[in-house]
Design an enzyme around this catalytic site. Structure first.
Site, PDB file in Angstrom:
ATOM      1  N   GLU A 390       0.728  -1.337   0.104  1.00  0.00           N
ATOM      2  CA  GLU A 390       0.051  -0.069   0.132  1.00  0.00           C
ATOM      3  C   GLU A 390       0.437   1.457   0.377  1.00  0.00           C
ATOM      4  O   GLU A 390       0.886   1.529   0.935  1.00  0.00           O
ATOM      5  CB  GLU A 390      -0.946  -0.257   0.938  1.00  0.00           C
ATOM      6  CG  GLU A 390      -1.486  -0.966   1.160  1.00  0.00           C
ATOM      7  CD  GLU A 390      -2.718  -1.035   2.047  1.00  0.00           C
ATOM      8  OE1 GLU A 390      -4.129  -1.670   2.093  1.00  0.00           O
ATOM      9  OE2 GLU A 390      -2.639  -0.763   3.440  1.00  0.00           O
ATOM     10  N   GLU A 492      -5.759  -7.050  -1.144  1.00  0.00           N
ATOM     11  CA  GLU A 492      -6.520  -7.315   0.107  1.00  0.00           C
ATOM     12  C   GLU A 492      -8.472  -6.569  -0.380  1.00  0.00           C
ATOM     13  O   GLU A 492      -8.625  -5.827  -1.343  1.00  0.00           O
ATOM     14  CB  GLU A 492      -6.374  -6.484   0.884  1.00  0.00           C
ATOM     15  CG  GLU A 492      -4.442  -6.797   0.949  1.00  0.00           C
ATOM     16  CD  GLU A 492      -4.073  -5.450   2.049  1.00  0.00           C
ATOM     17  OE1 GLU A 492      -5.336  -4.358   2.764  1.00  0.00           O
ATOM     18  OE2 GLU A 492      -2.725  -5.206   1.966  1.00  0.00           O
TER      19      GLU A 492
END
Length: 596
Positions: A390, A492
């Site tokens: 991320e 995710e």
């Protein structure tokens, strides 16, 4: 991903998913019948076909243009029919199924419903069937996705209806049906299907679209007898609606290569006594149970030197052996930190804290090579790696921040080069959060491409309660896969099966105001959410939708297995999004790993 704590007696968790615009907040960061994966079998929607009735005046189901849609779109989620009742009803009605009205053509007639004016109960080229005598619940009206008209299913009373068209003279082989859809949600069933094609019926369920946006769905089938029926079906409560438009039926197939789960915390959970069971209560290994449900990829994060000794190189090696022995592939998620790394924190490992940019490039190369080479040496070569986790704001702050994108590109390149030096077949993914943010995704990857950062896969996190509607995810995936000519992976995702808590730490998703519209915090709501994310990824054009990874499906609440590697007393803010319930039984959402 990381964790967020709102518990009054807990040390705040890292800024993983405490959502302050534009980043999400930290994480460790009702008995409802299960939503079943598409399958062949009984179908409650068929009955005798009556001549089309004159189209009565009906309320419009235009997405955002009428009061009627607003009223329908806000109806509560209805409990779905139980599996036993649905099977019995399907068997009863299927006995009355008439022979399809064949159209002597190998291409769809009137695929955009433009050949008829508003109010046509049976559009040109199509047939209508209703087990409840409600053919009029299927009709055309103004407000198409791209043209002037669309097909709608709606009635002021409960209804079952199918609009279908049979194609003949088809060459044997794989075919894909594509359609743009919208839906109120809440139906017992609403889906696209391909049936009578020579094998099992294939279907794709419609998602709820409370924002009124069109979603493109696909379903594919192998035709073996030259004939195939395209079917649009609804089994709905009074006032619930579905829209269909812009259908295509073309050669080719669809599916997902990656149907994964992040099992990084499983070893720690097991060490502190976690147990797992099938939906019927038979004890088993969590990895084996998920693999048996269809999970085919295991994602494992690696920290450099974590305080608790978990998620380090040795633990990743051991878990990779378990995953490969179970027949799964391995995705290694490098955080380049001693703890959680995400949009809110990208802290350098303690051993690298004083290192400048040049040394960090060497550190990244050496660490990446060391872990991946060890995996290769034990016969568990990584199938995919993430260079950073991320990294919307970069990694290894401050040197690798996006404020210094040239330096960020340098450390990313070092990691990618190390991965390819170990194995040229290992795919390199670059991973951002905010899967519904097309502008942010474009900006970041434009910068990376301009600096010639090598990568194979675009990986995005998408949590529907933080990252926008499915339409935003679809727009982003479609755009960036084409713009950069790369496959896309939702690395995710997760959703709550309950709002109840199972330990002392408040959950990241703890109340109904946090939920995504159309998805209750129930086992069925969790399953529908995962199903719909997978369906959107599958629909990415040109086969560029690689797959979906569920985040921490086995992270149940066990004392000692908390989010903070430096605090043994820390709790779990994620247990209500695991794929095992509070009795440690596998939840229905796991069945979607068997997605086509």
């Amino acid at each position: 991903m990381g964790t967020a704590s709102h518990h009054p007696h807990a040390t705040p968790e890292p800024h993983r998913h405490r959502r302050a615009a534009p980043h999400r907040p930290p994480r460790p960061p009702g008995a409802v019948p299960p939503v079943r994966p598409r399958a062949s079998g009984a179908d409650p929607l068929h009955g005798t076909t009556a001549p089309p009735a004159p189209a009565p005046a009906r309320p419009s189901v235009e997405g955002t243009s009428t009061m009627h849609l607003a009223q329908r779109a806000h109806r509560p989620w209805h409990t779905r029919l139980g599996a036993t009742a649905a099977t019995a009803l399907g068997a009863l009605l299927l006995a009355a199924l008439p022979a399809p009205q064949a159209h002597a053509a190998a291409t769809l007639t009137n695929p955009g419903f433009e050949a008829d004016a508003t109010g046509t109960a049976t559009p040109a080229g199509w047939s209508t069937s209703s087990a409840t005598g409600q053919n009029s619940a299927s009709y055309t009206e103004s407000g198409g996705a791209s043209g002037s008209y669309r097909l709608s299913h709606w009635s002021s009373s409960a209804y079952q209806v199918e609009t279908y068209q049979t194609l003949t003279g088809l060459a044997n082989g794989a075919y894909t049906l594509s359609a743009k859809v919208r839906s109120s949600g809440g139906q017992n069933a609403a889906y696209l299907a391909l049936r009578g094609c020579g094998g099992a019926e294939q279907r794709t369920d419609l998602p709820a679209t409370p924002n009124g946006a069109w979603i493109r769905l696909v379903t594919s089938v192998q035709v073996t007898g030259g004939t195939c029926t395209v079917s649009l079906r609804s089994d709905a409560h009074a006032g619930e609606w579905a829209n269909f438009d812009d259908l295509t039926f073309t050669p080719g197939t669809t599916g997902l290569t990656v149907k994964g789960g992040d099992l990084s915390t499983l070893p720690k959970n097991e060490a502190y006594g976690a147990t797992y069971a099938t939906a019927t209560g038979q004890r088993g290994d969590a990895l084996g149970l998920l693999r048996g449900a269809g999970m085919n990829y295991v994602r494992l994060k690696v920290w450099v030197n974590p305080a608790d000794g978990y998620n380090n190189k040795a633990r990743v090696l051991a878990m990779a052996q378990r995953a490969k022995a179970a027949g799964a592939k391995v995705l290694v998620d490098f955080h380049y930190s001693d703890r959680w790394a995400d949009p809110g924190q990208q802290t350098k490992p303690a051993a690298w804290a004083s290192h400048g940019y040049s040394q960090l490039r060497t550190d990244v190369y050496n660490h990446t090579y060391d872990v991946l080479d060890a995996l290769k040496a034990q016969g568990t070569t990584a199938d995919m790696v993430q260079i950073g986790n991320e990294i919307n704001g970069g990694m290894l702050w401050p040197e690798g921040s996006t404020a210094n994108f040239g330096q960020l590109a340098g450390v990313l390149t070092s990691g990618a080069q190390a991965a390819k030096a170990v194995s040229a077949t290992t795919q390199v993914a670059l991973h951002l959060a905010e899967g519904g943010d097309n502008g942010g995704t474009r900006w970041w990857f434009d910068q990376a491409v301009a600096r010639q950062v090598p990568f194979d896969v675009i990986a995005l996190s998408y949590y529907s309660y933080w990252h926008g509607p499915l339409s935003a995810l679809q727009a982003n995936l479609d755009d960036v896969s084409a713009r950069y000519n790369k496959p896309v992976l939702v690395a995710e995702t997760a959703y709550a099966s309950t709002l109840a808590n199972n330990d002392a730490l408040e959950n990241v998703i703890a109340n109904s105001s946090q939920l995504a519209a159309g998805y209750p915090a129930t086992p069925a709501g969790q399953a529908a959410n995962l199903r719909d994310v997978m369906n959107v990824v599958e629909a990415v054009p040109n086969g560029r939708g690689l797959g979906v990874v569920y985040w921490e499906p086995a992270w149940t609440a066990v004392k000692g297995s908390g989010w903070d590697p430096e605090d043994p007393a820390s709790g779990n803010a994620w247990e209500n999004q695991a794929l095992f319930d509070y009795s440690s039984r596998l939840l229905p959402a796991a069945n979607w790993f068997a997605h086509r």
